[in-house]
Scaffold this motif. Structure first.
Motif, PDB file in Angstrom:
ATOM      1  N   ALA A 124       1.017  -1.305   0.202  1.00  0.00           N
ATOM      2  CA  ALA A 124      -0.010  -0.167   0.093  1.00  0.00           C
ATOM      3  C   ALA A 124       0.958   1.337   0.003  1.00  0.00           C
ATOM      4  O   ALA A 124       0.505   2.510  -0.648  1.00  0.00           O
ATOM      5  CB  ALA A 124      -0.929   0.092   1.182  1.00  0.00           C
ATOM      6  N   THR A 125       1.866   1.068   0.346  1.00  0.00           N
ATOM      7  CA  THR A 125       2.801   2.355   0.742  1.00  0.00           C
ATOM      8  C   THR A 125       3.855   2.670  -0.582  1.00  0.00           C
ATOM      9  O   THR A 125       4.457   3.684  -0.892  1.00  0.00           O
ATOM     10  CB  THR A 125       3.755   2.371   1.993  1.00  0.00           C
TER      11      THR A 125
ATOM     12  N   PRO B  18       0.800   6.599  -4.109  1.00  0.00           N
ATOM     13  CA  PRO B  18       0.704   5.273  -3.141  1.00  0.00           C
ATOM     14  C   PRO B  18      -0.751   5.199  -2.664  1.00  0.00           C
ATOM     15  O   PRO B  18      -1.583   6.157  -2.309  1.00  0.00           O
ATOM     16  CB  PRO B  18       1.695   5.301  -2.144  1.00  0.00           C
ATOM     17  N   LEU B  19      -1.460   3.871  -2.686  1.00  0.00           N
ATOM     18  CA  LEU B  19      -2.774   3.651  -2.176  1.00  0.00           C
ATOM     19  C   LEU B  19      -2.857   4.270  -0.591  1.00  0.00           C
ATOM     20  O   LEU B  19      -4.034   4.284  -0.276  1.00  0.00           O
ATOM     21  CB  LEU B  19      -3.158   2.246  -2.559  1.00  0.00           C
ATOM     22  N   ILE B  20      -1.917   4.003   0.145  1.00  0.00           N
ATOM     23  CA  ILE B  20      -2.072   4.400   1.473  1.00  0.00           C
ATOM     24  C   ILE B  20      -2.700   5.924   1.690  1.00  0.00           C
ATOM     25  O   ILE B  20      -3.019   6.148   2.584  1.00  0.00           O
ATOM     26  CB  ILE B  20      -0.882   4.297   2.237  1.00  0.00           C
TER      27      ILE B  20
ATOM     28  N   MET C 287      -7.874   7.533   1.929  1.00  0.00           N
ATOM     29  CA  MET C 287      -8.533   7.184   3.010  1.00  0.00           C
ATOM     30  C   MET C 287      -9.409   5.974   3.307  1.00  0.00           C
ATOM     31  O   MET C 287      -9.404   5.143   4.394  1.00  0.00           O
ATOM     32  CB  MET C 287      -9.608   8.550   3.470  1.00  0.00           C
ATOM     33  N   ARG C 288      -9.953   5.523   2.326  1.00  0.00           N
ATOM     34  CA  ARG C 288     -10.699   4.449   2.251  1.00  0.00           C
ATOM     35  C   ARG C 288      -9.724   3.195   2.488  1.00  0.00           C
ATOM     36  O   ARG C 288     -10.073   2.138   3.116  1.00  0.00           O
ATOM     37  CB  ARG C 288     -11.534   4.147   0.956  1.00  0.00           C
ATOM     38  N   VAL C 289      -8.522   3.226   1.911  1.00  0.00           N
ATOM     39  CA  VAL C 289      -7.597   2.030   2.094  1.00  0.00           C
ATOM     40  C   VAL C 289      -6.954   2.089   3.561  1.00  0.00           C
ATOM     41  O   VAL C 289      -6.818   1.008   4.093  1.00  0.00           O
ATOM     42  CB  VAL C 289      -6.471   2.241   1.038  1.00  0.00           C
ATOM     43  N   ARG C 290      -6.818   3.090   3.938  1.00  0.00           N
ATOM     44  CA  ARG C 290      -6.433   3.333   5.282  1.00  0.00           C
ATOM     45  C   ARG C 290      -7.431   2.876   6.482  1.00  0.00           C
ATOM     46  O   ARG C 290      -6.883   2.208   7.199  1.00  0.00           O
ATOM     47  CB  ARG C 290      -5.873   4.893   5.747  1.00  0.00           C
TER      48      ARG C 290
ATOM     49  N   VAL D 224      -5.338  -4.044  -3.484  1.00  0.00           N
ATOM     50  CA  VAL D 224      -4.336  -3.123  -3.368  1.00  0.00           C
ATOM     51  C   VAL D 224      -3.244  -3.468  -4.589  1.00  0.00           C
ATOM     52  O   VAL D 224      -2.761  -2.375  -5.355  1.00  0.00           O
ATOM     53  CB  VAL D 224      -3.525  -3.263  -1.882  1.00  0.00           C
ATOM     54  N   MET D 225      -3.057  -4.836  -5.002  1.00  0.00           N
ATOM     55  CA  MET D 225      -2.215  -4.827  -5.978  1.00  0.00           C
ATOM     56  C   MET D 225      -2.699  -4.672  -7.328  1.00  0.00           C
ATOM     57  O   MET D 225      -2.011  -4.473  -8.306  1.00  0.00           O
ATOM     58  CB  MET D 225      -1.359  -6.234  -5.849  1.00  0.00           C
ATOM     59  N   GLY D 226      -4.005  -4.828  -7.267  1.00  0.00           N
ATOM     60  CA  GLY D 226      -4.978  -4.906  -8.824  1.00  0.00           C
ATOM     61  C   GLY D 226      -4.174  -5.686  -9.731  1.00  0.00           C
ATOM     62  O   GLY D 226      -3.983  -6.744  -9.548  1.00  0.00           O
TER      63      GLY D 226
END
Length: 397
Positions: free
Chosen positions: A265-266, A274-276, A279-282, A336-338
């Protein structure tokens, strides 16, 4: 429950951490962290390293060759090993048949089997499930007929994990077909090299063949390999399953996979942030971390109770939540990796990605891990059955 570690606990944790980092072979660590398939020798090598250190049986009492560790020490050991990338210690001997033999076996069985389990001289597998008798284990049909000083066993077991490596199997068999289902079952210890045993692999979703069918055709088993009393096997089976369900929680794996999830994620994404930063991922990561903490507290409580009175319905709660949580972490890793997680093929991964390394490393193997983790909600008694056990325990109070 005191949630703070004492200075002694921290010193123990640091000792384990240093030892694992210094002694875990790099090749094994890379396989585990990369979600690649482990061979028999990988598990055996690590078990023998731990055995040489005196840590071969973390959950066993000292008189049987164990460490005599407290519940918290065992927990810290499991987490540190998993996070560092160590393979799990095979549970079939250490966490299943070993405790059963200590409690219900005779002294000859103690001397014959226990030390060999810790030293990884024997590899055990579990002969419980059958076609038509998985979660409904009392419906098993594999029969054992006593003839003089031995039993003759005929039948079939299925979903037998790592039977292709095992030289012993602990097996539930029907010894009294006239009694009610639970009352006519016995527990036998069977040498896998006995004539009449056939092992056939079953390929699973992730491409591995670590579960098997095992066939018994007039297999002769010495009467001395009966555990406890004839037709009392259901009692021993329930005791063993309590230990198995506690282990299925996979807390150490949850910690390791959460670290990997955060790494994904980072990491910088091509053409984006970065997906981190989302807010939805966090929020999803934070929720999973809270779930892991709650699971940790439950595991410590159940493990402490199990040492004094045996695992009860609480072990079923632990099994349900632990197995589902492992699946949730794996699913979020995929999200996250898609597209980086799409190109999955076991033979390609085993070959070192054929000259191409995904960014970040090990991304493609996440798919295999996701598929592998479809199993925990099924084995050890499906989660649906565990909910029935919990409901029955509540209603009987």
């Amino acid at each position: 429950m005191n949630l703070n570690y004492s200075p002694e606990d921290i010193a123990f944790r640091d000792e384990v951490r240093r030892f694992v980092r210094a002694n875990l072979p790099d090749a094994i660590r890379d396989k585990v962290l990369g979600h690649q398939h482990l061979e028999r020798e990988d598990f055996v090598q690590w078990q023998r390293i731990l055995h040489a250190r005196g840590w071969g049986a973390p959950g066993w009492p000292v008189e049987f060759g164990g460490t005599g560790w407290t519940t918290l020490q065992r927990h810290l050991f499991e987490v540190e090993c998993a996070v560092a990338g160590a393979p799990r210690q095979m549970p079939f001997g250490l966490s299943m048949i070993g405790p059963v033999l200590m409690k219900f076996g005779n002294s000859a069985q103690h001397q014959r089997f226990l030390a060999r389990i810790v030293a990884s001289e024997d590899w055990w597998c579990q002969g419980y499930s059958e076609p038509g008798a998985g979660s409904d284990l009392a419906s098993l049909k594999t029969r054992a007929v006593r003839e003089g000083d031995h039993y003759v066993v005929n039948g079939q077991k299925t979903w037998t994990s790592y039977a292709q490596y095992a030289n012993w199997i602990f097996c539930l068999v029907r010894t009294d077909s006239q009694a009610k289902p639970q009352a006519g079952i016995s527990l036998l210890l069977i040498d896998m090299n006995t004539p009449g045993i056939t092992v056939r692999p079953i390929e699973t979703l992730e491409g591995a063949c670590d579960v098997n069918e095992v066939w018994f055709d007039d297999v002769k088993v010495p009467v001395e390999n009966l555990v406890g009393e004839e037709n009392a096997g259901w009692t021993y089976a329930k005791y063993l399953l309590g230990h198995e369900r506690t282990g299925i929680a996979g807390l150490g794996n949850c910690h390791r996979e959460m670290q990997l999830l955060k790494t994904f994620a980072t990491g910088a994404r091509a053409g984006g942030q970065p997906l981190i930063d989302d807010m939805r991922v966090r929020e999803r990561i934070a929720r999973l971390e809270m779930e892991i903490m709650a699971l940790e507290m439950l595991l410590l409580r159940v493990a402490t109770q199990a040492r004094s009175k045996g695992a009860g319905a609480e072990a079923s709660i632990l099994k349900i939540r632990g197995s589902e949580l492992q699946q949730e972490i794996a699913a979020l890793q995929l999200d996250v990796m898609g597209p980086d997680a799409w190109p999955y093929a076991p033979s390609w991964l085993a070959g070192g990605y054929d000259g191409w390394t995904p960014a970040p490393a090990h991304a493609a193997a996440v798919t295999g891990n996701y598929l592998e983790l479809r199993k925990p909600t099924i084995y050890g008694g499906t989660n649906e059955v565990q909910r029935e056990i919990i409901a029955k325990a509540i209603l009987e109070q």
